[in-house]
Design a protein around this motif. Structure first.
Motif, short mmCIF file in Angstrom:
data_model
loop_
_atom_site.label_atom_id
_atom_site.label_comp_id
_atom_site.label_asym_id
_atom_site.label_seq_id
_atom_site.Cartn_x
_atom_site.Cartn_y
_atom_site.Cartn_z
N LYS A 122 0.84 -1.19 0.00
CA LYS A 122 0.00 0.00 0.00
C LYS A 122 0.89 1.24 0.00
N SER A 215 -1.46 4.13 -14.21
CA SER A 215 -2.45 3.05 -14.19
C SER A 215 -1.81 1.71 -13.86
N THR A 218 -1.43 -0.55 -9.18
CA THR A 218 -2.75 -1.08 -8.83
C THR A 218 -2.94 -1.24 -7.33
N GLN A 219 -1.90 -1.00 -6.56
CA GLN A 219 -2.02 -1.09 -5.10
C GLN A 219 -2.94 0.01 -4.58
N PRO A 220 -3.58 -0.21 -3.44
CA PRO A 220 -4.36 0.87 -2.81
C PRO A 220 -3.46 2.05 -2.46
N PRO A 245 -5.58 3.85 -10.36
CA PRO A 245 -6.84 3.09 -10.45
C PRO A 245 -7.45 2.72 -9.11
N ASN A 246 -6.70 2.83 -8.01
CA ASN A 246 -7.21 2.35 -6.72
C ASN A 246 -6.84 3.34 -5.62
N LYS A 248 -7.74 6.91 -3.05
CA LYS A 248 -8.65 7.78 -2.31
C LYS A 248 -7.90 9.07 -2.01
N ASP A 279 -6.61 -5.11 1.33
CA ASP A 279 -5.56 -4.80 0.38
C ASP A 279 -6.09 -4.33 -0.96
N ASN A 280 -7.33 -4.61 -1.27
CA ASN A 280 -7.94 -4.13 -2.50
C ASN A 280 -9.23 -3.42 -2.15
N THR A 281 -9.32 -2.12 -2.50
CA THR A 281 -10.50 -1.33 -2.18
C THR A 281 -11.33 -1.05 -3.41
#
Length: 281
Positions: A122, A215, A218-220, A245-246, A248, A279-281
């Motif tokens: 992360k 892109s 891909t980790q949060p 892509p992932n 906040k 681990d994936n949001t």
């Protein structure tokens, strides 16, 4: 638990270069590796942020090559800084880490994630934007103006770079510098002129470079900034989050480049919730 102000400074040899670091917090779980800002050494991390994260995680903060007490010279590209960070992390025997990158450290963290995706779980990116995002190449003018004000007022330039010049911002700046002074022994070596110039050159080059394809990360990712950042405009942080892509994004009100320090009471719980979430949001 050992507090940041008392954490011993350790060293490790990596490819013939001595790196200094501090390691505190839990001994289990995925460590959080902190990557710092322009001109910063170990003693410039806000103890409330470090101790807050270390309460639930292992925290490792280090001086990259040529910074503070670490040996050799600072490279002039973000890519080389990322290469050095990867080498340091692997030299500690770590095969999976979370990254916390602030400002220049956030730019380095992005390249680490692109070059060594297997190493990263992360990422927290604070006060930073994407490579080639625009405006960042003007850093020399912004920093030069702040250092001139600092010289005239006999204050640290971060008063002008990190915090708004409002009553609340000035109080937050004073409190921040008080916290930085809590460590009174075993303090780090002051950053050199060579390191400052090399970092500035790397930042300007990054601002002018072609954008990375984010892109591929891909980790949060948690992206955070203040809403009046004069160094990395808040819209660059929003743009960064949109390219990932992932991700906040959290923008703190009435604050600047050091918004995550000014609002550490809100930021630290946000980081802990992010790190301890799926681990994936």
């Amino acid at each position: 638990m050992t507090a940041w102000k008392n954490a011993p400074t350790k060293s490790i040899d990596v490819n013939g270069v001595r790196y200094v670091y501090r390691d505190l917090g839990l001994t289990r779980g995925v460590p959080v590796v902190f990557l710092h800002h322009f001109t910063a050494t170990l003693d410039d991390w806000d103890p409330r942020v470090i101790d807050g994260v270390a309460d639930k995680h292992r925290v490792i903060a280090f001086d990259n090559r040529g910074v503070g007490g670490s040996g050799s010279k600072v490279p002039t590209t973000i890519d080389d800084m990322a290469t050095d960070a990867i080498a340091f992390i692997r030299a500690l025997g770590l095969n999976k880490v979370d990254l916390f990158g602030f400002s220049l450290g956030g730019a380095v963290a992005q390249v680490v994630a692109l070059r060594a995706p297997d190493l990263v779980r992360k990422i927290v990116l604070a006060g930073t934007g994407p490579r080639g995002g625009g405006g960042i190449d003007k850093m020399a003018t912004i920093v030069g103006g702040a250092y001139l004000k600092a010289a005239l007022t006999r204050k640290d330039a971060r008063n002008y770079l990190f915090f708004p010049r409002t009553p609340d911002g000035k109080r937050a700046a004073a409190a921040y510098f008080d916290r930085l002074a809590e460590r009174t022994t075993d303090r780090d070596t002051t950053i050199s002129v060579q390191a400052r110039l090399a970092q500035l050159r790397a930042i300007i080059a990054g601002g002018k470079a072609a954008p990375d394809d984010l892109s591929a990360i891909t980790q949060p990712v948690l992206v955070a900034n203040g809403d009046h950042d004069v160094m990395v405009a808040s819209e660059h942080s929003v743009d960064l989050a949109n390219r990932l892509p992932n991700a906040k994004v959290v923008i703190y009100p009435d604050s600047g480049h050091g918004g995550v320090f000014q609002h550490y009471r809100e930021f630290v719980p946000e980081v802990l919730e992010f790190l301890d979430g799926p681990d994936n949001t």
